[in-house]
Design a protein around this motif. Structure first.
Motif, short mmCIF file in Angstrom:
data_model
loop_
_atom_site.label_atom_id
_atom_site.label_comp_id
_atom_site.label_asym_id
_atom_site.label_seq_id
_atom_site.Cartn_x
_atom_site.Cartn_y
_atom_site.Cartn_z
N THR A 177 -4.34 25.16 1.77
CA THR A 177 -5.40 24.41 1.08
C THR A 177 -5.49 23.17 1.63
O THR A 177 -5.73 22.23 0.63
CB THR A 177 -4.79 24.62 -0.39
N SER A 178 -5.46 22.80 2.74
CA SER A 178 -5.61 21.36 3.43
C SER A 178 -4.51 20.54 2.70
O SER A 178 -4.91 19.07 2.47
CB SER A 178 -6.95 20.93 3.16
N ARG A 179 -3.47 20.91 2.23
CA ARG A 179 -2.36 20.18 1.95
C ARG A 179 -1.25 20.15 2.98
O ARG A 179 -1.04 21.34 3.31
CB ARG A 179 -1.83 20.49 0.59
N TYR A 180 -0.52 19.12 3.01
CA TYR A 180 0.61 19.15 4.08
C TYR A 180 1.70 18.69 3.29
O TYR A 180 1.90 17.71 2.41
CB TYR A 180 0.31 17.87 5.03
N ARG A 181 2.84 19.43 3.83
CA ARG A 181 4.21 19.19 2.89
C ARG A 181 5.09 17.98 3.70
O ARG A 181 4.85 18.10 4.92
CB ARG A 181 5.14 20.49 2.97
N VAL A 182 5.74 17.09 2.85
CA VAL A 182 6.34 16.03 3.54
C VAL A 182 7.75 16.33 2.58
O VAL A 182 7.98 16.40 1.59
CB VAL A 182 5.68 14.69 3.42
N ILE A 183 8.83 16.49 3.29
CA ILE A 183 10.18 16.43 3.05
C ILE A 183 10.73 15.11 3.06
O ILE A 183 10.88 14.38 3.80
CB ILE A 183 11.02 17.57 3.82
N GLN A 212 0.91 -1.27 0.01
CA GLN A 212 -0.09 -0.19 0.01
C GLN A 212 0.89 1.09 -0.03
O GLN A 212 1.89 1.25 0.47
CB GLN A 212 -0.74 0.00 1.09
N SER A 213 0.24 2.38 -0.73
CA SER A 213 1.01 3.62 -0.61
C SER A 213 0.23 4.63 -0.79
O SER A 213 -1.00 4.37 -1.35
CB SER A 213 2.08 3.56 -1.78
N VAL A 214 0.69 5.99 -0.65
CA VAL A 214 -0.02 7.29 -0.87
C VAL A 214 0.92 7.94 -1.75
O VAL A 214 1.96 7.79 -1.69
CB VAL A 214 -0.56 7.90 0.27
N VAL A 215 0.39 8.57 -2.69
CA VAL A 215 1.29 9.32 -3.79
C VAL A 215 0.89 10.97 -3.80
O VAL A 215 -0.23 11.49 -3.16
CB VAL A 215 0.75 8.90 -5.25
N GLY A 216 1.94 11.47 -3.96
CA GLY A 216 2.07 13.07 -3.54
C GLY A 216 3.09 13.55 -4.82
O GLY A 216 4.00 12.81 -5.21
N ALA A 236 -13.75 2.02 -1.11
CA ALA A 236 -13.16 3.46 -0.85
C ALA A 236 -12.57 3.52 0.75
O ALA A 236 -12.95 4.52 1.22
CB ALA A 236 -14.51 4.39 -1.17
N PHE A 237 -12.26 2.55 1.04
CA PHE A 237 -11.66 2.49 2.47
C PHE A 237 -10.27 2.97 2.51
O PHE A 237 -9.38 2.99 1.62
CB PHE A 237 -11.81 1.22 3.17
N PRO A 238 -9.70 3.75 3.58
CA PRO A 238 -8.46 4.37 3.52
C PRO A 238 -7.45 3.00 3.58
O PRO A 238 -7.97 2.11 4.11
CB PRO A 238 -8.32 5.25 4.75
N PRO A 239 -6.08 3.29 3.47
CA PRO A 239 -5.09 2.30 3.62
C PRO A 239 -5.11 1.93 5.28
O PRO A 239 -5.38 2.78 6.22
CB PRO A 239 -3.90 2.83 3.23
N ASN A 255 -6.23 13.58 3.84
CA ASN A 255 -6.72 12.37 3.93
C ASN A 255 -5.54 11.42 3.98
O ASN A 255 -5.66 10.30 4.86
CB ASN A 255 -7.69 12.02 2.77
N ASP A 256 -4.77 11.60 3.21
CA ASP A 256 -3.51 10.81 3.37
C ASP A 256 -2.39 11.39 4.35
O ASP A 256 -1.68 10.35 4.87
CB ASP A 256 -2.67 10.84 1.98
#
Length: 456
Positions: A386-392, A55-59, A439-442, A338-339
């Motif tokens: 804008t409800s987005r979170y930055r990941v470094i 499983q993964s989330v993409v950005g 449509a469930f989350p990981p 959400n992610d």
């Protein structure tokens, strides 16, 4: 046995006689197809149950420089001035401290070309005045020391003189007492001789001598009285002289100390003027140095924002942009709200860079081609509005021991677009299909709840 039909016998019958019975026989191709479908169904079930799925989330985001001191830097004008010349061109490599441009100062207070020499001359004059003031302070301090010593001797001397006048007064009083005794004795002697002279027992001469002695005794008494008065006046004068010495020496000492304080005040004023002049000189030197625009670090000149000789700039105007030469790179990607809760620091990431050919298999990152290993280093605590979170994401040094490292700085520049797949947990393929259909989350492996020990 009437329900059993022999295939051989049926096959010998004519179609016209048993045509319906022949239609009940299953054709061989369909039997084979059914068998194959059954095996595929079994294999699909087994595959859905046992084939793992990552499983993964993409950005999406871009390449950045991790160190703030190594990010692209603006070269700003520190003073308002006029651009004299550029010493660089766009795309040129520069070293830290290299002269980038030259400015001419426009402030009226710094237009004099000989201002620095004049300020240094003023400083030399003040330094000479300071030396003279220090010498004067030394002289006055020596004078104060001498006055203190003189006062220490003058006061005891005055006290001794006053004591001597007191002794003379005592001696004069004793002399007066002796003179009065002599006068009394002489008076008695005259009286006695007069009585004897009247009886004819003593001569006239003896009487005259006695009267003469009486006059002398009275004169000595008057002289002793005058001497006593003079001695008393000397005592008063001695006391006055003693007080006068005390006050005179105190006044002289106070005057010298006042002069010493005034000299020290003058010295402090001169030193303050020297300090102010030093500040003016250093400001002028710094101002002169600020006319020369230098590169803040090693790097490449990206662009020049002010062109042409004679262009006027203000303090804080950006003249050029320099991209420092660095390998301290990272990728910043943005995740939805959400992610973002599914991601934690230390999670592995697969990265695909724009312009770099890659084939990414989301569920099986081990067979991906052209992607690069990374690891989550920072997750912003707040969104970007804008409800987005930055990941470094930084390079995964451990994974790069067996995989290819990130492309070099000449290929992977700051600002390059990047896509990142942040690896989560590994589940079965069937569970993943079920999750996506619903449509469930990981899923995440929940940490065990630590029960608090009951207090006995």
């Amino acid at each position: 046995m009437s329900g059993y039909v022999d295939r051989r016998r049926v096959s010998n019958y004519e179609p016209t006689s048993l045509r319906s019975l022949a239609q009940l026989v299953t054709p061989a191709p369909l039997f084979s197809l059914g068998t194959i479908l059954l095996l595929l169904t079994l294999l699909t079930g087994l595959g859905l149950s046992f084939i793992p799925w990552q499983q993964s989330v993409v950005g999406k985001g871009k390449v950045m420089v991790l160190s703030p001191m190594q990010r692209p830097q603006n070269i700003e004008a520190q003073i308002p001035g006029r651009l004299v010349r550029w010493n660089i061109r766009e795309g040129q490599q520069v070293q830290k401290g290299a002269v980038v441009a030259e400015l001419a100062d426009l402030d009226a207070k710094f237009l004099d070309s000989n201002q620095l020499a004049r300020l240094e001359q003023q400083k030399r004059v003040l330094v000479a005045k300071r030396a003279a003031a220090q010498s004067r302070i030394g002289s006055i301090a020596a004078q104060v020391t001498a006055l203190e010593g003189s006062r220490g001797l003058a006061i005891p001397a005055a006290q001794q003189k006053a004591a001597q006048s007191v002794d003379r007064e005592r001696a004069s009083r004793q002399s007066l007492e002796a003179a009065e005794t002599n006068l009394t004795t002489a008076g008695l002697n005259v009286k006695r001789l007069r009585e004897l002279h009247s009886k004819g027992l003593r001569s006239t001469r003896d009487l005259e001598v006695a009267e003469n002695d009486f006059v002398k005794a009275r004169t000595e008494r008057d002289r002793a009285g005058a001497a006593l008065d003079a001695a008393r006046r000397e005592v008063s004068v001695g006391r006055f002289d003693q007080d006068k010495v005390v006050f005179d020496t105190a006044a002289s000492l106070a005057s010298s100390r006042a002069s010493l304080a005034s000299a020290r005040e003058t010295l402090a004023t001169i030193e303050g003027d020297i300090l102010k002049l030093d500040v003016d000189i250093e400001n002028l030197r710094s101002r002169t140095e600020q006319r020369i625009v230098r590169a803040p670090s090693d790097g490449v000149v990206v662009r020049l924002l002010k062109v042409g000789s004679g262009e006027t700039v203000k303090a804080g105007d950006v003249l050029a942009v320099v991209a420092p030469a660095t390998t301290d790179r990272a990728v910043e990607i943005y995740l939805s709200d959400n992610d973002a809760p599914l991601v934690a620091e230390g999670r592995p990431v697969r990265l695909q860079f724009a312009g770099w050919p890659a084939v990414q298999f989301v569920g099986w990152p081990s067979v991906a081609v052209g992607t690069f290993a990374g690891r989550v280093a920072v997750i912003d605590a707040v969104d970007d509005g804008t409800s987005r979170y930055r990941v470094i994401v930084v390079p995964d040094e451990q994974a790069q021991r067996t995989e290819q490292p990130w492309p070099g700085p000449q290929y992977l520049r700051p600002g390059t677009e990047a896509t990142g797949w942040i690896m989560l947990d590994t589940v079965s393929l069937g569970f993943e299909l079920w999750r996506q259909f619903n449509a469930f989350p990981p899923t995440l492996q929940a940490e065990p709840v630590k029960l608090k020990a009951k207090k006995e």
